[in-house]
Design a protein around this motif. Sequence first.
Motif, mmCIF file in Angstrom:
data_model
loop_
_atom_site.group_PDB
_atom_site.id
_atom_site.type_symbol
_atom_site.label_atom_id
_atom_site.label_comp_id
_atom_site.label_asym_id
_atom_site.label_seq_id
_atom_site.Cartn_x
_atom_site.Cartn_y
_atom_site.Cartn_z
ATOM 1 N N LEU A 289 2.172 5.422 11.478
ATOM 2 C CA LEU A 289 2.361 4.521 10.346
ATOM 3 C C LEU A 289 2.946 5.277 9.152
ATOM 4 O O LEU A 289 3.904 4.817 8.524
ATOM 5 C CB LEU A 289 1.037 3.859 9.970
ATOM 6 C CG LEU A 289 1.088 2.851 8.833
ATOM 7 C CD1 LEU A 289 2.065 1.720 9.131
ATOM 8 C CD2 LEU A 289 -0.307 2.284 8.574
ATOM 9 N N ALA A 290 2.417 6.458 8.866
ATOM 10 C CA ALA A 290 2.937 7.260 7.752
ATOM 11 C C ALA A 290 4.392 7.653 7.986
ATOM 12 O O ALA A 290 5.214 7.598 7.063
ATOM 13 C CB ALA A 290 2.071 8.508 7.555
ATOM 14 N N CYS B 36 6.672 6.051 9.780
ATOM 15 C CA CYS B 36 7.514 4.861 9.585
ATOM 16 C C CYS B 36 7.634 4.493 8.110
ATOM 17 O O CYS B 36 8.727 4.170 7.633
ATOM 18 C CB CYS B 36 6.964 3.691 10.399
ATOM 19 S SG CYS B 36 7.203 3.871 12.184
ATOM 20 N N GLU B 37 6.538 4.551 7.389
ATOM 21 C CA GLU B 37 6.584 4.212 5.962
ATOM 22 C C GLU B 37 7.466 5.178 5.190
ATOM 23 O O GLU B 37 8.192 4.778 4.277
ATOM 24 C CB GLU B 37 5.177 4.164 5.381
ATOM 25 C CG GLU B 37 4.410 2.935 5.851
ATOM 26 C CD GLU B 37 2.971 2.892 5.365
ATOM 27 O OE1 GLU B 37 2.396 3.953 5.022
ATOM 28 O OE2 GLU B 37 2.411 1.767 5.344
ATOM 29 N N ARG B 38 7.448 6.473 5.541
ATOM 30 C CA ARG B 38 8.336 7.443 4.882
ATOM 31 C C ARG B 38 9.800 7.101 5.099
ATOM 32 O O ARG B 38 10.664 7.503 4.323
ATOM 33 C CB ARG B 38 8.073 8.862 5.423
ATOM 34 C CG ARG B 38 6.872 9.533 4.836
ATOM 35 C CD ARG B 38 6.852 11.036 5.116
ATOM 36 N NE ARG B 38 7.049 11.409 6.498
ATOM 37 C CZ ARG B 38 6.087 11.561 7.395
ATOM 38 N NH1 ARG B 38 4.840 11.320 7.070
ATOM 39 N NH2 ARG B 38 6.370 11.941 8.630
ATOM 40 N N THR C 86 8.109 -1.370 6.569
ATOM 41 C CA THR C 86 7.038 -2.134 5.949
ATOM 42 C C THR C 86 6.330 -2.926 7.041
ATOM 43 O O THR C 86 6.983 -3.441 7.951
ATOM 44 C CB THR C 86 7.620 -3.137 4.913
ATOM 45 O OG1 THR C 86 8.364 -2.403 3.940
ATOM 46 C CG2 THR C 86 6.532 -3.916 4.228
ATOM 47 N N VAL C 87 5.008 -3.039 6.942
ATOM 48 C CA VAL C 87 4.258 -3.846 7.902
ATOM 49 C C VAL C 87 4.599 -5.313 7.668
ATOM 50 O O VAL C 87 4.497 -5.814 6.550
ATOM 51 C CB VAL C 87 2.737 -3.625 7.756
ATOM 52 C CG1 VAL C 87 1.965 -4.555 8.695
ATOM 53 C CG2 VAL C 87 2.373 -2.172 8.033
ATOM 54 N N LEU D 72 6.414 -3.300 12.281
ATOM 55 C CA LEU D 72 7.021 -2.802 11.041
ATOM 56 C C LEU D 72 8.528 -3.057 11.100
ATOM 57 O O LEU D 72 9.098 -3.118 12.195
ATOM 58 C CB LEU D 72 6.755 -1.306 10.880
ATOM 59 C CG LEU D 72 5.285 -0.908 10.805
ATOM 60 C CD1 LEU D 72 4.828 -0.382 12.144
ATOM 61 C CD2 LEU D 72 5.086 0.119 9.732
ATOM 62 N N THR E 66 12.406 -2.358 8.673
ATOM 63 C CA THR E 66 13.121 -1.861 7.496
ATOM 64 C C THR E 66 13.848 -3.044 6.874
ATOM 65 O O THR E 66 14.054 -4.078 7.516
ATOM 66 C CB THR E 66 14.135 -0.768 7.854
ATOM 67 O OG1 THR E 66 15.091 -1.308 8.785
ATOM 68 C CG2 THR E 66 13.450 0.442 8.462
ATOM 69 N N ASP F 121 9.790 -7.029 -0.569
ATOM 70 C CA ASP F 121 8.358 -7.236 -0.866
ATOM 71 C C ASP F 121 8.123 -8.556 -1.561
ATOM 72 O O ASP F 121 8.858 -9.095 -2.259
ATOM 73 C CB ASP F 121 7.823 -6.097 -1.737
ATOM 74 C CG ASP F 121 7.816 -4.787 -0.956
ATOM 75 O OD1 ASP F 121 7.514 -4.840 0.252
ATOM 76 O OD2 ASP F 121 8.099 -3.747 -1.559
#
Length: 130
Positions: free
Chosen positions: A104-105, A107-109, A113-114, A124, A126, A130
Amino acid sequence: MTPVRCAVDVALRAASPADRPLLRALLPAASTHDGEAQIAMVLADGEAVGAVVYDRSPGRVHLVDLVVMPTQRGRGIASSALRLLIGPGTIATATVRADDRRALALCERHGFTVVAEHVGRLLLATGVDD
């Protein structure tokens, strides 16, 4: 995207039959048979140190699995491999276990986004506003 320094030269190449022993050691059996998934070996300085399973269509890629040998982790190899896989202008999605904090970290980097959660798995993507 948070830059990750990688002191090694990272590349991807298509998996071959000779890679089967390493693939069996790295990947759960289900990952290697996910629909039309492709498998690429992750190379660090020319040596196979991981694998990535993905589905690609024009302008899109879905990350099924990305694994780097435990002895090679923490060196930026997975981040470099993910950058190579996605490339500029590509929409990317990934599915990870909800309890896999490292995945998860990572992918977030890289701007994921979930967007959904189902039965302990996170989807997730890209390019999600938001």
